[in-house]
Design a protein around this motif. Structure first.
Motif, PDB file in Angstrom:
ATOM      1  N   THR B 269     -23.935   3.338 -16.680  1.00  0.00           N
ATOM      2  CA  THR B 269     -23.830   3.237 -15.227  1.00  0.00           C
ATOM      3  C   THR B 269     -24.927   2.361 -14.634  1.00  0.00           C
ATOM      4  O   THR B 269     -24.633   1.446 -13.869  1.00  0.00           O
ATOM      5  CB  THR B 269     -23.798   4.641 -14.603  1.00  0.00           C
ATOM      6  OG1 THR B 269     -22.709   5.371 -15.189  1.00  0.00           O
ATOM      7  CG2 THR B 269     -23.599   4.574 -13.106  1.00  0.00           C
ATOM      8  N   PRO B 270     -26.211   2.578 -14.964  1.00  0.00           N
ATOM      9  CA  PRO B 270     -27.206   1.624 -14.457  1.00  0.00           C
ATOM     10  C   PRO B 270     -27.050   0.232 -15.062  1.00  0.00           C
ATOM     11  O   PRO B 270     -27.244  -0.769 -14.358  1.00  0.00           O
ATOM     12  CB  PRO B 270     -28.539   2.280 -14.833  1.00  0.00           C
ATOM     13  CG  PRO B 270     -28.207   3.297 -15.885  1.00  0.00           C
ATOM     14  CD  PRO B 270     -26.825   3.746 -15.607  1.00  0.00           C
ATOM     15  N   ALA B 271     -26.688   0.153 -16.321  1.00  0.00           N
ATOM     16  CA  ALA B 271     -26.523  -1.164 -16.926  1.00  0.00           C
ATOM     17  C   ALA B 271     -25.372  -1.934 -16.291  1.00  0.00           C
ATOM     18  O   ALA B 271     -25.313  -3.157 -16.393  1.00  0.00           O
ATOM     19  CB  ALA B 271     -26.295  -1.033 -18.428  1.00  0.00           C
ATOM     20  N   GLY B 272     -24.475  -1.230 -15.645  1.00  0.00           N
ATOM     21  CA  GLY B 272     -23.382  -1.904 -14.943  1.00  0.00           C
ATOM     22  C   GLY B 272     -23.871  -2.883 -13.892  1.00  0.00           C
ATOM     23  O   GLY B 272     -23.175  -3.830 -13.553  1.00  0.00           O
ATOM     24  N   GLU B 273     -25.080  -2.693 -13.395  1.00  0.00           N
ATOM     25  CA  GLU B 273     -25.585  -3.585 -12.356  1.00  0.00           C
ATOM     26  C   GLU B 273     -26.231  -4.850 -12.919  1.00  0.00           C
ATOM     27  O   GLU B 273     -26.437  -5.815 -12.179  1.00  0.00           O
ATOM     28  CB  GLU B 273     -26.577  -2.826 -11.470  1.00  0.00           C
ATOM     29  CG  GLU B 273     -25.928  -1.890 -10.484  1.00  0.00           C
ATOM     30  CD  GLU B 273     -25.077  -0.814 -11.112  1.00  0.00           C
ATOM     31  OE1 GLU B 273     -23.857  -0.790 -10.831  1.00  0.00           O
ATOM     32  OE2 GLU B 273     -25.574   0.023 -11.906  1.00  0.00           O
ATOM     33  N   GLY B 274     -26.550  -4.826 -14.243  1.00  0.00           N
ATOM     34  CA  GLY B 274     -27.259  -5.995 -14.756  1.00  0.00           C
ATOM     35  C   GLY B 274     -27.091  -6.274 -16.238  1.00  0.00           C
ATOM     36  O   GLY B 274     -27.657  -7.230 -16.751  1.00  0.00           O
ATOM     37  N   GLY B 275     -26.317  -5.472 -16.948  1.00  0.00           N
ATOM     38  CA  GLY B 275     -26.104  -5.700 -18.369  1.00  0.00           C
ATOM     39  C   GLY B 275     -24.823  -6.481 -18.605  1.00  0.00           C
ATOM     40  O   GLY B 275     -23.855  -6.344 -17.859  1.00  0.00           O
ATOM     41  N   HIS B 276     -24.826  -7.284 -19.668  1.00  0.00           N
ATOM     42  CA  HIS B 276     -23.630  -8.066 -20.010  1.00  0.00           C
ATOM     43  C   HIS B 276     -23.450  -7.981 -21.508  1.00  0.00           C
ATOM     44  O   HIS B 276     -24.120  -8.696 -22.270  1.00  0.00           O
ATOM     45  CB  HIS B 276     -23.789  -9.525 -19.565  1.00  0.00           C
ATOM     46  CG  HIS B 276     -23.934  -9.689 -18.084  1.00  0.00           C
ATOM     47  ND1 HIS B 276     -22.861  -9.927 -17.253  1.00  0.00           N
ATOM     48  CD2 HIS B 276     -25.018  -9.626 -17.287  1.00  0.00           C
ATOM     49  CE1 HIS B 276     -23.282 -10.009 -15.987  1.00  0.00           C
ATOM     50  NE2 HIS B 276     -24.591  -9.838 -15.972  1.00  0.00           N
ATOM     51  N   THR B 277     -22.563  -7.108 -21.947  1.00  0.00           N
ATOM     52  CA  THR B 277     -22.411  -6.882 -23.382  1.00  0.00           C
ATOM     53  C   THR B 277     -21.062  -6.223 -23.672  1.00  0.00           C
ATOM     54  O   THR B 277     -20.599  -5.372 -22.906  1.00  0.00           O
ATOM     55  CB  THR B 277     -23.557  -5.994 -23.928  1.00  0.00           C
ATOM     56  OG1 THR B 277     -23.211  -5.532 -25.235  1.00  0.00           O
ATOM     57  CG2 THR B 277     -23.817  -4.775 -23.044  1.00  0.00           C
ATOM     58  N   LEU B 278     -20.487  -6.603 -24.768  1.00  0.00           N
ATOM     59  CA  LEU B 278     -19.249  -5.969 -25.209  1.00  0.00           C
ATOM     60  C   LEU B 278     -19.478  -4.490 -25.525  1.00  0.00           C
ATOM     61  O   LEU B 278     -18.588  -3.677 -25.314  1.00  0.00           O
ATOM     62  CB  LEU B 278     -18.730  -6.698 -26.457  1.00  0.00           C
ATOM     63  CG  LEU B 278     -17.440  -6.189 -27.077  1.00  0.00           C
ATOM     64  CD1 LEU B 278     -16.249  -6.401 -26.153  1.00  0.00           C
ATOM     65  CD2 LEU B 278     -17.183  -6.874 -28.426  1.00  0.00           C
ATOM     66  N   PHE B 279     -20.663  -4.175 -26.025  1.00  0.00           N
ATOM     67  CA  PHE B 279     -20.961  -2.793 -26.423  1.00  0.00           C
ATOM     68  C   PHE B 279     -22.067  -2.218 -25.546  1.00  0.00           C
ATOM     69  O   PHE B 279     -23.214  -2.692 -25.589  1.00  0.00           O
ATOM     70  CB  PHE B 279     -21.416  -2.739 -27.892  1.00  0.00           C
ATOM     71  CG  PHE B 279     -20.369  -3.178 -28.881  1.00  0.00           C
ATOM     72  CD1 PHE B 279     -19.014  -2.925 -28.660  1.00  0.00           C
ATOM     73  CD2 PHE B 279     -20.733  -3.843 -30.034  1.00  0.00           C
ATOM     74  CE1 PHE B 279     -18.054  -3.328 -29.593  1.00  0.00           C
ATOM     75  CE2 PHE B 279     -19.779  -4.235 -30.971  1.00  0.00           C
ATOM     76  CZ  PHE B 279     -18.435  -3.986 -30.744  1.00  0.00           C
ATOM     77  N   ARG B 280     -21.771  -1.173 -24.831  1.00  0.00           N
ATOM     78  CA  ARG B 280     -22.778  -0.516 -24.015  1.00  0.00           C
ATOM     79  C   ARG B 280     -23.908   0.083 -24.847  1.00  0.00           C
ATOM     80  O   ARG B 280     -24.968   0.391 -24.337  1.00  0.00           O
ATOM     81  CB  ARG B 280     -22.137   0.589 -23.161  1.00  0.00           C
ATOM     82  CG  ARG B 280     -21.363   1.610 -23.961  1.00  0.00           C
ATOM     83  CD  ARG B 280     -20.767   2.703 -23.111  1.00  0.00           C
ATOM     84  NE  ARG B 280     -21.756   3.707 -22.775  1.00  0.00           N
ATOM     85  CZ  ARG B 280     -21.498   4.819 -22.095  1.00  0.00           C
ATOM     86  NH1 ARG B 280     -20.263   5.043 -21.661  1.00  0.00           N
ATOM     87  NH2 ARG B 280     -22.445   5.689 -21.829  1.00  0.00           N
ATOM     88  N   SER B 281     -23.650   0.231 -26.145  1.00  0.00           N
ATOM     89  CA  SER B 281     -24.634   0.863 -27.027  1.00  0.00           C
ATOM     90  C   SER B 281     -25.828  -0.052 -27.338  1.00  0.00           C
ATOM     91  O   SER B 281     -26.812   0.413 -27.904  1.00  0.00           O
ATOM     92  CB  SER B 281     -23.955   1.273 -28.334  1.00  0.00           C
ATOM     93  OG  SER B 281     -23.328   0.141 -28.924  1.00  0.00           O
TER      94      SER B 281
END
Lengths: 619, 619
Positions: B269-281
């Motif tokens: 959820t927080p990474a949704g604002e700034g992460g870019h990756t096929l795998f959330r892990s």
């Protein structure tokens, strides 16, 4: 408030209060009314020295006792025969204006005066100078959030209409511009039933589970086990009543009033518009109230349109089962009603100026059959087999949208204004035994009925959108969850996770010390659960078939009602009031406000919002 | 549309298409953007005669190939080594204006030309001439309808505050004036997870479960099993990206950007604002993106405020676990951040003009402890025992409302405009293992954080209500139902019906022939279930204790996410746009519309609605 409280205290202190009578007014703490809305003001006095006690009613500081019509005075009401008690019930009381009223009851006997105060909030209702508006309230029984969604997922996934997480089209009820969330609690329970919830939207007040448009009183213990054929039913039918909006608009403003349901028309949700009883189970007494009204309180026939099941409550009456041998359909025909008993005859009724003036349609004994079965589909193996015998000989039953269309044609004949409740009943009745197909196809049937109302609201030249408020909500939730999709070609695939079944998964109690990498397990699926979207194909009569490979997978936690809030959607004049979280009783006051106000200012709002429209999904 | 489609067809027909390349543009069918919002235009060509193929990009009928920056060109992308393939990835592309764009990719090799067309809807964004507005998005993870209600039932039943079915007070999030219902599906599943749902509100587009702000491509099979320390993670980090609103407003409009969560700050959820990756892990790669940005796409540090758990992703990095040995907190301090690691230090931070310019607070490794445990309460016997060791040595962790207050003070310092996401994370994480107390007290903690934002919105003299849009929603639902109340003094009372337990009831398959009098059984309750309302008493720190007799009784059907719609409530400028049923991606476009429009006209609406106010419950 302080002034009236002072009056109450002065009343109590006027005499020696040491052994004064115990006094109750049988109204809820937050009792709310419209101006001129009738209710019964019941004062109960117990712990009396004797039954020569007298009552004084003080409204906003004025002693009105002498000006009130004579109350019903009853003795030995409660179960305690040794303790003298008296009750005074002032029937059909009302307040002429808006505002907060203080009602003080002072009871005096040889030992002193006891007192109690009720505060009552009254909302002014007047249509003077206003164009009249219609009101259609759709109730999907138990149609909480997941239930509404399930209808969309099945109906709108036909022909790959649901892909990449978007739909090509939505349900009728999804397209309505305003949404709110409705809190549904009973006055005695987090988890309500259909009787007290109907009381909420019909009268603006909550009552206890199982009870319709009355409040408890101290004769209720004598009503235990009452049936429509029993002598003790009088204690369930004497409770202090409150008028419904259907009764109110018909009595004071000449509205036509209607109820349409797939249940027995005397079942709780339809009876909410016109029944007054401690026990919703007194079906034959409710039918009688529909025809006769309640002398001095409502005048019969209470409705201009009654469509649904429950035929036996009208035409199979005996002294043993109801106390009379009347044939109510025949009586209604004598009063100008058209009576139909099957789909063919219903759909053959003329419309427009030739529509019936009044209409009763009873299409089955008990509850009508559900959409899935009316369509002739084959139930999944874990649901009851649909056989012709399951129709009880009533093989020609209409769908809810057909009943709704005929109801509107009758109620609106000649441009009459009307108030109508339409219920999709078996969303609830099929959810109790966790029959998913029965539930979901009834959501779809219900949505088609919503479409009939929306078409009337927006397309009827004489009424137009600006004069028909349409609300779609539920009375309460049940426990269905949308688990995902299931591949039914997998051996022993489970599409419907019942409340008696465990959900297969490996569970690890969450240990916060271990942290994120050992997050709680969410492993475990029922057999056949898969990713992706359903692929329903079109079946009969505009309903999806249930023969496709990838189907919706749902689960039920209980077979009972639950205490969640339920969505409401609204369209038409003043629909913007149905926004935010609010209590179910507010549906009544919001609708009344719309019907008694100019809503032109807030109706402009939707246009302003549209001007800020975002880029659509189907550009 | 027809014009661009024609161009595409002409392109395809220009050469012999018999064995032409197969061409894909890796965008979803309903791809939507803001003007100037960056995305990667990736063209994949397969079934090639050779890898000398060339690409042509035609936008709205104009060949723009020569004017584009050089694409990344990669070969043998897919798992089929025998089949030559090429991909061209044009990074950080965008459209300058609103409207519908047609993007045609023509790929030509020795055997011909293959072609594909994507249509893209673009919403114009500009703040020219407008006062800037702030935006706070609150996400209760898994906080569907019943979860929101459970917080109210417990928190607002304290001291008999919930009686006769009404509350004396509501939750902060219940008081917000606008409500909508949000559809949360992933692009590949009815039942979403927290990564694709965050992508929806952060970028305006859906992606597949587990994926953050990128779309799938044909290198994904090579990414299988990638970890932050593995070599194959490059195939999970190279996917076509789309810019988040946090990145967009910071890059183009100088907004301060923040994320606050009770989870690991690199969780979905927080990474949704700034992460870019096929795998959330890939948590440690997400942390790196927060600090560095993605060269050419976003510039780091991406956020001005980061508060939550996940400390180890920042300060326990090794070549084996992440590919580097950086100490990211130290680096951020070097870039002007204040770094805190416990509640005492957080709450000691000065406010106003002395507030930090930028702030990172990491209060625990992994996810932070839940409210119930932070309060020192004793868990029910079917939930994990709270011990000091359960805190992993992090005994001084802040509550979410405290973190939110410090986040706002930092982001708004000097009157700066900002965008902030605040997550109540363990509503979800405690629902997976069906820990009811863990869930419900976290709803209450979340609501206190909502209160902080609402106080800022309405009370901050320099910002005022008119400049801060506040939305409260969930990413997705889980399976909790509100069954009712339970008397915990009954031996073996069951307050929490887990997904591995049967619900005790006698079930009768519904036989419509029998009719109403044999309605489906809804008998059966867990031990201790009762009527009435809870009677919680106040405990520590403004939270109810859990030691009272009548408690809420809930049930869970699964330990997984469900596919229901979730409520959203909104307040502040333009909040009226958050009405009706809509897709989760619309949260992005509605918020962007509010931030790029004058909302004064629709903001007047609430005043008009108030003028039609109904008689209140607490008159």
């Amino acid at each position: 408030m302080k002034k009236s409280l002072l009056f109450g205290l002065l009343g109590a202190l006027a005499l020696n209060a040491t052994a004064a009578p115990t006094v109750k007014i049988r109204l809820p703490e937050r009792f709310r009314l419209l101006s001129d809305q009738r209710f019964d003001l019941r004062v109960e006095a117990t712990t009396l020295a004797d039954t020569n006690a007298t009552v004084q009613i003080v409204i906003n500081g004025v002693d009105v006792t002498a000006s009130l019509p004579a109350p019903e005075i009853t003795f030995n009401n409660d179960a305690n025969a040794a303790d003298p008690d008296v009750a005074w019930t002032y029937r059909s009381y009302s307040f002429p204006n808006g505002g907060v009223y203080s009602a003080v009851a002072n009871v005096t006997d040889a030992s002193g005066t006891g007192s109690t105060t009720s505060r009552i909030g009254v909302q002014k209702f007047s249509q003077t100078g206003l164009a009249k508006k219609n009101y259609i309230l759709y109730i999907g029984d138990a149609m909480g959030t997941a239930y509404r969604d399930s209808g969309r997922i099945v109906a709108k996934s036909v022909n790959n209409g649901f892909r990449e997480g978007f739909y090509d089209d939505w349900q009728e009820m999804d397209k309505m511009p305003y949404t709110g969330m409705v809190m549904t609690y009973a006055s005695d329970n987090i988890t309500p039933d259909s009787a007290n919830t109907a009381t909420a939207w019909a009268t603006g007040n909550k009552t206890i589970n199982g009870t319709l448009n009355v409040f408890v009183d101290n004769t209720d213990s004598k009503a235990a086990g009452a049936s429509s054929g029993s002598a003790n039913k009088i204690y369930a039918l004497d409770n202090p009543r409150v008028e419904t909006l259907w009764e109110y608009l018909k009595r004071l403003y000449g509205y036509k009033a209607g109820i349409v349901t797939t249940a027995d028309v005397c079942d709780a949700t339809p009876a909410g518009e016109g029944g007054h009883t401690l026990f919703r189970s007194l079906l034959k007494d409710i039918a009688k109230q529909y025809v006769d009204g309640i002398p001095g309180f409502t005048s019969g026939p209470e409705f201009d349109v009654i469509l649904g099941g429950g035929m036996e409550n009208f035409n199979q009456r005996s002294v043993a089962n109801s106390g009379d041998t009347r044939n109510l359909p025949n009586e209604l025909v004598g009063l100008g009603f058209t009576y139909v008993t099957n789909r063919t005859d219903l759909n053959a009724l003329p419309g427009g100026a030739s529509a019936p003036d009044k209409l009763i349609g009873l299409f089955r004994t008990g509850n009508m059959n559900v959409a899935f079965d009316k369509l002739g589909y084959t139930r999944p193996s874990d649901e009851p087999t649909n056989t012709t015998s399951g129709f009880g000989g009533f093989l020609d039953q209409p769908f809810l949208d057909e009943m709704t269309a005929k109801a509107i044609a009758t109620l609106n004949k000649g441009g009459s204004n009307f108030i109508l409740m339409v219920e999709g009943a078996s969303i609830d009745k099929q959810s109790h035994p966790n029959n998913a197909a029965g539930v979901i196809w009834d959501v779809m049937e219900f949505d088609k009925a919503v479409g009939v109302g929306r078409s009337f609201g927006t397309n009827n030249p004489s009424q137009k959108n600006s004069s028909t408020l349409i609300c779609v909500s539920a009375d309460h939730d049940q426990s269905m969850s949308i688990i995902g999709a299931v591949d039914v070609t997998v051996a022993n695939a489970v599409a419907n996770t019942r409340s008696q079944s465990k959900y297969p998964r490996t569970i690890t109690l969450y240990d916060p010390f271990i942290g994120n990498n050992a997050a709680p397990s969410n492993a475990g699926n029922n057999v056949g659960e898969v990713s992706g979207f359903p692929d329903y194909t079109m079946g009969v009569n505009g309903y999806p078939a249930n023969t496709n490979r990838y189907q919706i997978c749902v689960g039920f936690r209980t077979g009972n009602h639950t205490g969640s809030s339920v969505p409401i959607t609204a369209e038409g004049p003043g629909a913007a009031l149905f926004n935010g979280y609010f209590d179910q009783t507010d549906i009544f006051f919001k609708a009344a406000k719309v019907l008694s106000s100019s809503t032109s200012t807030i109706d402009e709002f939707q246009k302003a919002v549209s001007k800020l429209g975002i880029v659509g999904q189907n550009y």
